[in-house]
Write a protein that holds these residues in place. Structure first.
Motif, PDB file in Angstrom:
ATOM      1  N   PRO A 370       0.798  -1.240   0.000  1.00  9.15           N
ATOM      2  CA  PRO A 370       0.000   0.000   0.000  1.00  9.15           C
ATOM      3  C   PRO A 370       0.824   1.281   0.000  1.00  9.15           C
ATOM      4  O   PRO A 370       0.332   2.321  -0.476  1.00  9.15           O
ATOM      5  CB  PRO A 370      -0.815  -0.120   1.302  1.00  9.15           C
ATOM      6  N   LEU A 371       2.043   1.241   0.497  1.00 11.98           N
ATOM      7  CA  LEU A 371       2.852   2.459   0.555  1.00 11.98           C
ATOM      8  C   LEU A 371       3.741   2.656  -0.676  1.00 11.98           C
ATOM      9  O   LEU A 371       4.343   3.714  -0.817  1.00 11.98           O
ATOM     10  CB  LEU A 371       3.754   2.430   1.796  1.00 11.98           C
ATOM     11  N   VAL A 372       3.856   1.665  -1.532  1.00 10.58           N
ATOM     12  CA  VAL A 372       4.875   1.689  -2.588  1.00 10.58           C
ATOM     13  C   VAL A 372       4.264   2.118  -3.915  1.00 10.58           C
ATOM     14  O   VAL A 372       3.280   1.542  -4.387  1.00 10.58           O
ATOM     15  CB  VAL A 372       5.557   0.316  -2.716  1.00 10.58           C
ATOM     16  N   GLY A 373       4.889   3.131  -4.524  1.00 19.63           N
ATOM     17  CA  GLY A 373       4.468   3.578  -5.839  1.00 19.63           C
ATOM     18  C   GLY A 373       5.258   2.929  -6.948  1.00 19.63           C
ATOM     19  O   GLY A 373       4.699   2.470  -7.942  1.00 19.63           O
ATOM     20  N   GLU A 374       6.585   2.880  -6.798  1.00 20.75           N
ATOM     21  CA  GLU A 374       7.425   2.311  -7.844  1.00 20.75           C
ATOM     22  C   GLU A 374       8.620   1.604  -7.224  1.00 20.75           C
ATOM     23  O   GLU A 374       9.198   2.061  -6.238  1.00 20.75           O
ATOM     24  CB  GLU A 374       7.923   3.407  -8.798  1.00 20.75           C
ATOM     25  N   VAL A 375       8.980   0.481  -7.827  1.00 22.30           N
ATOM     26  CA  VAL A 375      10.254  -0.188  -7.558  1.00 22.30           C
ATOM     27  C   VAL A 375      11.065  -0.100  -8.842  1.00 22.30           C
ATOM     28  O   VAL A 375      10.560  -0.421  -9.924  1.00 22.30           O
ATOM     29  CB  VAL A 375      10.051  -1.664  -7.160  1.00 22.30           C
ATOM     30  N   ARG A 376      12.298   0.355  -8.757  1.00 18.19           N
ATOM     31  CA  ARG A 376      13.111   0.521  -9.957  1.00 18.19           C
ATOM     32  C   ARG A 376      14.566   0.151  -9.649  1.00 18.19           C
ATOM     33  O   ARG A 376      15.001   0.187  -8.504  1.00 18.19           O
ATOM     34  CB  ARG A 376      13.028   1.952 -10.483  1.00 18.19           C
ATOM     35  N   GLY A 377      15.300  -0.168 -10.696  1.00 20.05           N
ATOM     36  CA  GLY A 377      16.705  -0.476 -10.497  1.00 20.05           C
ATOM     37  C   GLY A 377      17.238  -1.409 -11.552  1.00 20.05           C
ATOM     38  O   GLY A 377      16.526  -1.859 -12.468  1.00 20.05           O
ATOM     39  N   ARG A 378      18.529  -1.713 -11.408  1.00 17.89           N
ATOM     40  CA  ARG A 378      19.213  -2.616 -12.328  1.00 17.89           C
ATOM     41  C   ARG A 378      20.475  -3.110 -11.636  1.00 17.89           C
ATOM     42  O   ARG A 378      21.128  -2.345 -10.920  1.00 17.89           O
ATOM     43  CB  ARG A 378      19.558  -1.891 -13.626  1.00 17.89           C
ATOM     44  N   LYS A 390      -1.342   6.026  -4.660  1.00 15.85           N
ATOM     45  CA  LYS A 390      -0.748   5.213  -5.720  1.00 15.85           C
ATOM     46  C   LYS A 390      -1.303   5.580  -7.092  1.00 15.85           C
ATOM     47  O   LYS A 390      -0.560   5.627  -8.075  1.00 15.85           O
ATOM     48  CB  LYS A 390      -0.989   3.723  -5.434  1.00 15.85           C
ATOM     49  N   ALA A 391      -2.613   5.838  -7.179  1.00 18.91           N
ATOM     50  CA  ALA A 391      -3.220   6.146  -8.469  1.00 18.91           C
ATOM     51  C   ALA A 391      -2.694   7.450  -9.045  1.00 18.91           C
ATOM     52  O   ALA A 391      -2.432   7.563 -10.248  1.00 18.91           O
ATOM     53  CB  ALA A 391      -4.743   6.200  -8.332  1.00 18.91           C
ATOM     54  N   ALA A 392      -2.536   8.444  -8.173  1.00 20.46           N
ATOM     55  CA  ALA A 392      -2.062   9.761  -8.626  1.00 20.46           C
ATOM     56  C   ALA A 392      -0.537   9.869  -8.629  1.00 20.46           C
ATOM     57  O   ALA A 392      -0.003  10.883  -9.071  1.00 20.46           O
ATOM     58  CB  ALA A 392      -2.645  10.850  -7.736  1.00 20.46           C
ATOM     59  N   ARG A 393       0.137   8.828  -8.113  1.00 20.28           N
ATOM     60  CA  ARG A 393       1.594   8.841  -8.018  1.00 20.28           C
ATOM     61  C   ARG A 393       2.073  10.053  -7.206  1.00 20.28           C
ATOM     62  O   ARG A 393       3.074  10.701  -7.545  1.00 20.28           O
ATOM     63  CB  ARG A 393       2.252   8.815  -9.402  1.00 20.28           C
ATOM     64  N   ARG A 394       1.340  10.341  -6.144  1.00 21.67           N
ATOM     65  CA  ARG A 394       1.646  11.513  -5.329  1.00 21.67           C
ATOM     66  C   ARG A 394       2.406  11.100  -4.074  1.00 21.67           C
ATOM     67  O   ARG A 394       1.972  10.229  -3.319  1.00 21.67           O
ATOM     68  CB  ARG A 394       0.358  12.237  -4.930  1.00 21.67           C
ATOM     69  N   ASN A 395       3.543  11.750  -3.862  1.00 20.80           N
ATOM     70  CA  ASN A 395       4.336  11.483  -2.672  1.00 20.80           C
ATOM     71  C   ASN A 395       3.705  12.096  -1.438  1.00 20.80           C
ATOM     72  O   ASN A 395       2.778  12.903  -1.524  1.00 20.80           O
ATOM     73  CB  ASN A 395       5.762  12.027  -2.852  1.00 20.80           C
ATOM     74  N   PHE A 396       4.210  11.719  -0.287  1.00 20.93           N
ATOM     75  CA  PHE A 396       3.747  12.270   0.977  1.00 20.93           C
ATOM     76  C   PHE A 396       4.214  13.715   1.137  1.00 20.93           C
ATOM     77  O   PHE A 396       5.196  14.148   0.510  1.00 20.93           O
ATOM     78  CB  PHE A 396       4.284  11.440   2.140  1.00 20.93           C
ATOM     79  N   ASP A 397       3.536  14.454   1.975  1.00 26.36           N
ATOM     80  CA  ASP A 397       3.974  15.784   2.363  1.00 26.36           C
ATOM     81  C   ASP A 397       5.369  15.652   2.983  1.00 26.36           C
ATOM     82  O   ASP A 397       5.565  14.859   3.917  1.00 26.36           O
ATOM     83  CB  ASP A 397       2.997  16.355   3.382  1.00 26.36           C
ATOM     84  N   PRO A 398       6.359  16.398   2.488  1.00 24.89           N
ATOM     85  CA  PRO A 398       7.714  16.283   3.040  1.00 24.89           C
ATOM     86  C   PRO A 398       7.781  16.512   4.540  1.00 24.89           C
ATOM     87  O   PRO A 398       8.671  15.964   5.216  1.00 24.89           O
ATOM     88  CB  PRO A 398       8.495  17.359   2.277  1.00 24.89           C
TER      89      PRO A 398
END
Length: 464
Positions: A370-378, A390-398
């Motif tokens: 529920p907290l994860v928007g993207e996992v990326r790497g190589r 998640k739907a809006a790809r919006r981060n938390f308030d800093p």
């Protein structure tokens, strides 16, 4: 968890100004005192063990204990503890290391200049670009382009190349002549329905429009990390570097590849350039060059750039740049031994075998959290980015400091982690990490992430 205030911690608070630290908060909370290392783990002064998930600062590729590197430093200290490279002096470790780097370069390179950190290497590359264009009769061709969220160091020049606000604010940076184009992050930067290839085309067009707006006769170089590190572990979209390089060639703009994080196997190839088809004119490297046992960095230049530098030095009687410790024999000897160990371990083959445990494990276990928007790497570099929506790809308030809170919970679970801009958490463990250690690391991370989720849910309920 606030570390206990023992003697070392109290002395630190009284005497040390720490990099990348809130100085006021540090006066209150104090440091985590690390006393020793073993393999992929470090230990604090209370005896607690931590898996170092970012290899210190993306750099301890061979972990935190390697007797061969200790012995290499000791031998060189006894034989020649210091000598410089000014005015044509040299010594065997410097020459051997330069030869080894040129043999391993991703594209043909001509010469190697040594410095002491990634910041110094990139600052040197910037000065070389200016010097080169003066020497070849193009004094107006001096502007340099890098990317927003790119990270190239903290000296005045390299911090200007860096595209992060906290490296500019209050420092009166960036300096004039440095321009930044968009971050190649498809997750946040792409338009609705835009494919990676279409996104890459749009970014290449933006770069070309920037060059044309500034004037091709005034734009000298483009700096880029193969995978952007401290700015978020951002993997370029498909075809990005192919299209970017076509623009640079059309306008005779030098390409500087910043391999400070990606070099020596991190991305699954010896160089990040090889992972993404990059053919640089100048390449900078540091960190894993010596597995960070001692400070050293390098700048490799191709024949065209070297010819310009040589002509300029002939006209002036000297190449007026260098550091007291450029090519210092002890770090150079350690770096030579480091490269030998990489070869003997087949470090590229090892990364290829264990990287799927990290990359597939992160995606399989956490992409739907529920907290994860993207996992990326190589390879053995990755990031997990947390989002509030998640739907809006919006981060938390800093102000909620979600990523630092996760780092603190991870520490309670025996992990040392690093928060990235935009609520990201980095993974860049020592390259020697085993499959079992990766699994252990992911298990501990999962516990911390679930604990954070519970905390945030309680806060949301309390706020209603």
């Amino acid at each position: 968890m606030t570390p206990p205030r023992n003697s070392t911690a109290m002395r630190d608070v009284a005497s040390v100004l720490h990099p990348y630290t809130d100085a006021h908060a540090h006066q209150k909370n104090g440091p985590l005192v690390i006393t020793r290392g073993e393999g992929v783990r470090v230990f604090d002064d209370q005896g607690n063990s931590y898996i170092e998930t970012v290899a210190g600062l993306w750099c301890a590729a061979l972990g935190f204990s390697n007797e061969r590197l200790v012995e290499a430093a000791t031998r060189q200290m006894r034989q020649l503890p210091f000598y410089h490279g000014f005015t044509g002096r040299t010594h065997e470790p410097q020459v051997e290391l330069a030869e080894m780097l040129l043999e391993r370069a991703p594209v043909p390179m001509s010469k190697v200049f040594f410095a002491n950190s990634g910041s110094e290497a990139n600052d040197t590359a910037l000065k070389m670009v200016w010097y080169f264009n003066n020497a070849v009769g193009r004094p107006e061709k001096k502007k340099v382009i890098s990317r927003l969220k790119g990270y190239h160091g903290v000296t005045i020049g390299s911090a200007s190349l860096t595209g992060l606000p906290y490296n500019h604010k209050l420092f009166d940076l960036p300096i004039a002549g440095i321009h930044h184009v968009s971050t190649p992050h498809h997750y946040h930067g792409a338009q609705e329905g835009e494919t990676e290839e279409e996104f890459a085309t749009r970014l290449a067009t933006e770069l070309e429009e920037t060059i044309l707006r500034e004037g091709p006769d005034t734009v000298a170089a483009f700096f880029a990390e193969p995978i952007m590190g401290a700015g978020g572990v951002i993997v370029p979209p498909a075809t990005y570097f192919e299209k970017i390089q076509a623009v640079l060639r059309r306008h005779d703009v030098l390409l500087v590849a910043d391999e400070v994080i990606c070099g020596f196997g991190r991305t699954g190839a010896y160089w990040g350039c090889q992972s993404f088809g990059i053919a640089p004119d100048i390449l900078t490297c540091a960190k894993a060059l010596s597995s960070s046992f001692l400070p050293i960095s390098a700048v490799m230049v191709n024949q065209r750039v070297f010819d310009g530098l040589a002509d300029g030095s002939a006209s002036l009687g000297t190449f007026g740049h260098g550091y007291t410790y450029s090519g210092h024999p002890v770090p150079a000897a350690v770096a030579v031994e480091t490269l030998r160990i990489y070869d003997e371990l087949d470090i590229i083959g090892h990364v290829g075998r264990v990287a799927p445990v990290l990359q597939d494990g992160l995606r399989r276990r956490f992409a739907d959290h529920p907290l994860v928007g993207e996992v990326r790497g190589r390879g053995l570099i990755a990031a997990v980015e947390m989002v509030e929506d998640k739907a809006a790809r919006r981060n938390f308030d800093p102000a909620r400091k979600v990523a630092p809170r996760l780092v603190a919970l991870a520490q309670d679970n025996g992990l040392i982690m690093r928060a990235l801009p935009g609520d990201g958490i980095a993974f860049s463990p020592p390259l020697i990490i085993t499959e079992a250690e990766i699994t252990d690391m992911l298990n501990r991370f999962g516990r911390a992430l679930d604990q954070l989720h519970v905390e945030l849910r309680r806060e949301s309920i309390a706020a209603v």
